[in-house]
Write an enzyme that holds these catalytic residues in place. Structure first.
Site, PDB file in Angstrom:
ATOM      1  N   SER A 138       0.853  -1.186   0.000  1.00  5.23           N
ATOM      2  CA  SER A 138       0.000   0.000   0.000  1.00  5.23           C
ATOM      3  C   SER A 138       0.888   1.236   0.000  1.00  5.23           C
ATOM      4  CB  SER A 138      -0.890   0.002   1.250  1.00  5.23           C
ATOM      5  OG  SER A 138      -1.519   1.258   1.443  1.00  5.23           O
ATOM      6  N   TYR A 148      -0.601  -0.922  10.515  1.00  6.91           N
ATOM      7  CA  TYR A 148      -0.919  -1.220   9.116  1.00  6.91           C
ATOM      8  C   TYR A 148       0.187  -0.717   8.195  1.00  6.91           C
ATOM      9  CZ  TYR A 148      -3.333  -1.462   4.653  1.00  6.91           C
ATOM     10  OH  TYR A 148      -3.655  -1.755   3.360  1.00  6.91           O
TER      11      TYR A 148
END
Length: 257
Positions: A138, A148
């Site tokens: 990401s 994350y």
């Protein structure tokens, strides 16, 4: 006929990869936790594209789930030519408001599973002198974004490092770093993404098209879409504190538990 194995294959980028690879003539091994959805998707892809689509029901947050997929990837009688490590999730709140067990589960899915499945696939691929691995990360890998973002940063560094180690072996590795993609991701995480400007949203099929092209070009890092390439370039010039504030607020409003 080549075979691609895709984790997290029932929705979002995983389903988009399945559609694109089936359209290109790859047989598929679809991996996810929901057996019913997997079988429905496999049947639909077989009927539409005429490819073989088998399913492996596995929860990659568990030892048994990871081991089951490792075993399939290591099966020399049914070789996998392309692995797409796509399974992943977002937690439903910020650090210290999320149980540490959930943070550790994220690391198991985003890091341990990616490492072990990449190892199982790349070992078999190197023995055959060909193959590819796409590890979905990401753009959060490049900005302060809690567990994350840290896990996705690990995916990028790991993938590019292994790509260098295996250079010349016939095995290609690439980290895919999309921005906001219109999938079920935010809904599943309980996030209200209404604050994200419309121009920042990407289409899953277009992201996958860009990824397939970048893998064919031999790139080890793919950031789909010129808008995000520009944003990541600008991010390198911003003070880390300002970047952290922007990252922590964008797309991270949480609904009721």
């Amino acid at each position: 006929m080549t075979t691609a194995l895709i984790t997290g294959a029932t929705a979002g980028l995983g389903a988009a990869f399945a559609r694109r690879l089936a359209r290109d003539g790859h047989d598929l091994v679809l991996v996810a936790r929901n057996g019913e959805r997997l079988r429905e998707e496999a049947a639909a892809l077989h009927d539409r594209y005429g490819v073989e689509a088998s399913v492996t029901v596995a929860d990659l947050s568990t030892e048994g789930g990871i081991s089951a997929v490792e075993e399939r990837l290591a099966d020399q009688d049914r070789p996998v030519d392309l692995l797409v490590n796509n399974a992943g999730f977002g937690n439903k709140d910020t650090f210290l408001n999320v149980p540490v067990e959930d943070e550790l589960t994220m690391l198991k899915v985003h890091c341990e599973a990616v490492l072990r499945l990449t190892s199982a696939a790349a070992g078999s691929m190197r023995a055959r002198g060909r193959g590819g691995v796409v590890n979905v990360a990401s753009v959060a890998a490049f900005v302060p974004r809690g567990t994350y973002g840290a896990s996705k940063a690990w995916v990028v560094q790991f993938t590019q490092g292994v790509a260098k180690d295996l250079a010349g072996s016939g095995v290609r590795l690439m980290a895919l770093c999309p921005g906001f993609v219109r999938t079920e991701f935010h809904q599943r995480a309980g996030m209200d993404a209404g604050s994200v400007p419309g121009w920042m949203w990407l289409d899953a099929d277009k992201v996958v098209d860009a990824a397939v092209k970048d893998l064919a070009r031999g790139r080890t890092l793919s950031i789909p879409d010129a808008r995000y390439k520009a944003l990541m370039g600008a991010a390198n010039l911003l003070p880390r504190g300002l970047l952290a504030r922007a990252s922590s607020s964008t797309g991270r409003r949480y609904g009721p538990r």
